[in-house]
Design an enzyme around this catalytic site. Structure first.
Site, PDB file in Angstrom:
ATOM      1  N   SER A 181      -9.457  37.487  41.662  1.00  0.00           N
ATOM      2  CA  SER A 181      -8.694  37.235  42.893  1.00  0.00           C
ATOM      3  C   SER A 181      -9.633  37.095  44.099  1.00  0.00           C
ATOM      4  O   SER A 181      -9.374  36.297  44.999  1.00  0.00           O
ATOM      5  CB  SER A 181      -7.646  38.326  43.126  1.00  0.00           C
ATOM      6  OG  SER A 181      -8.246  39.541  43.481  1.00  0.00           O
ATOM      7  N   ASN A 182     -10.739  37.837  44.101  1.00  0.00           N
ATOM      8  CA  ASN A 182     -11.707  37.669  45.197  1.00  0.00           C
ATOM      9  C   ASN A 182     -12.395  36.306  45.116  1.00  0.00           C
ATOM     10  O   ASN A 182     -12.624  35.662  46.147  1.00  0.00           O
ATOM     11  CB  ASN A 182     -12.744  38.805  45.182  1.00  0.00           C
ATOM     12  CG  ASN A 182     -12.189  40.061  45.821  1.00  0.00           C
ATOM     13  OD1 ASN A 182     -12.073  40.150  47.040  1.00  0.00           O
ATOM     14  ND2 ASN A 182     -11.799  41.022  44.988  1.00  0.00           N
TER      15      ASN A 182
ATOM     16  N   HIS B 238     -16.677  46.760  47.187  1.00  0.00           N
ATOM     17  CA  HIS B 238     -16.250  47.967  46.477  1.00  0.00           C
ATOM     18  C   HIS B 238     -14.926  48.444  47.083  1.00  0.00           C
ATOM     19  O   HIS B 238     -14.807  48.554  48.304  1.00  0.00           O
ATOM     20  CB  HIS B 238     -17.321  49.054  46.613  1.00  0.00           C
ATOM     21  CG  HIS B 238     -16.982  50.279  45.824  1.00  0.00           C
ATOM     22  ND1 HIS B 238     -17.097  50.319  44.443  1.00  0.00           N
ATOM     23  CD2 HIS B 238     -16.488  51.484  46.202  1.00  0.00           C
ATOM     24  CE1 HIS B 238     -16.700  51.503  44.024  1.00  0.00           C
ATOM     25  NE2 HIS B 238     -16.321  52.230  45.057  1.00  0.00           N
TER      26      HIS B 238
END
Ligand code: GRF
Length: 203
Positions: free
Chosen positions: A13-14, A109
């Protein structure tokens, strides 16, 4: 324009958020390549749909980590990539690899580092009962989830949040924060001074 390779192992998705930002021009950089170590990953289909070349490099196909990383390096050199973006890449990179791309590898993160390092950060923070968690974008150094921090943003954990709703909030923030951090990098606005990342004015 600066060329990024995205390293990802799973959902992606990133990766998609970065491709969209680059396409819209809000991220002034090229997502030139996907490097994936898992042939079954959804991110490979996302790359195909977006027209981004994907290279699959399986760790199992190499005798050791050094040979695996040599294959990564030759792929990056072949595509003339300037910097590496980790987005859910589930393999640790050796100090030798990190040194070769010093301050040119960036990771995201899903927690406020140095809290909740590791592969299950959202669940760990949720189970701990924190009231605030968030997202960190940082340069990669030789220790896991440790390098100098570029951007951090917090997310409140509401009493009604479940792990699923918290995950949703974190991912939404990631998709906004990562393009912003990479835009600063691509614009030459980041200077690393020890543990501190200084964000300079627009050139
Ligand atoms: C993200 O939560 C990222 O912070 C972590 O791995 C996850 C990858 O998700 N490093 P996706 O594959 O980009 O959807």
């Amino acid at each position: 324009m600066i060329k990024f390779a995205v390293f990802a192992s799973g959902r992606g998705s990133n990766f998609s958020a970065l491709v969209q930002s680059a396409r819209r021009g809000t991220l002034k950089a090229r997502i030139a390549l996907l490097v994936c170590d898992n042939p079954d990953a959804l991110v490979i289909r996302r790359a195909a749909a977006a027209g981004v070349p994907a290279v699959i490099v399986r760790r199992e196909d190499f005798a050791g980590r050094a040979a695996f990383e040599d294959a990564l390096i030759s792929t990056l050199e072949r595509h003339a990539v300037d910097a590496i973006v980790l987005a859910g890449f589930m393999r640790l990179l050796s100090p030798r690899f990190v040194a070769r791309y010093k301050n040119r590898i960036i990771n995201i993160h899903p927690a406020l580092l140095p809290a909740f390092k590791g592969a299950h950060a959202i669940k760990d923070a949720f189970d701990y009962g924190v009231k605030v968690t968030g997202v960190t974008v940082h340069f990669v150094d030789e220790k896991t989830d440790h390098g100098p921090i570029i951007l951090q943003e917090s997310v409140a954990v509401a009493a009604r949040d479940t792990l699923a709703t918290l995950e949703k909030k974190i991912h939404k923030l990631e998709h906004r924060l990562y393009p912003r951090a990479l835009g600063l990098f691509a614009g030459g606005r980041l200077k690393v001074r020890g543990r501190r990342v200084i964000i300079g004015l627009r050139a």
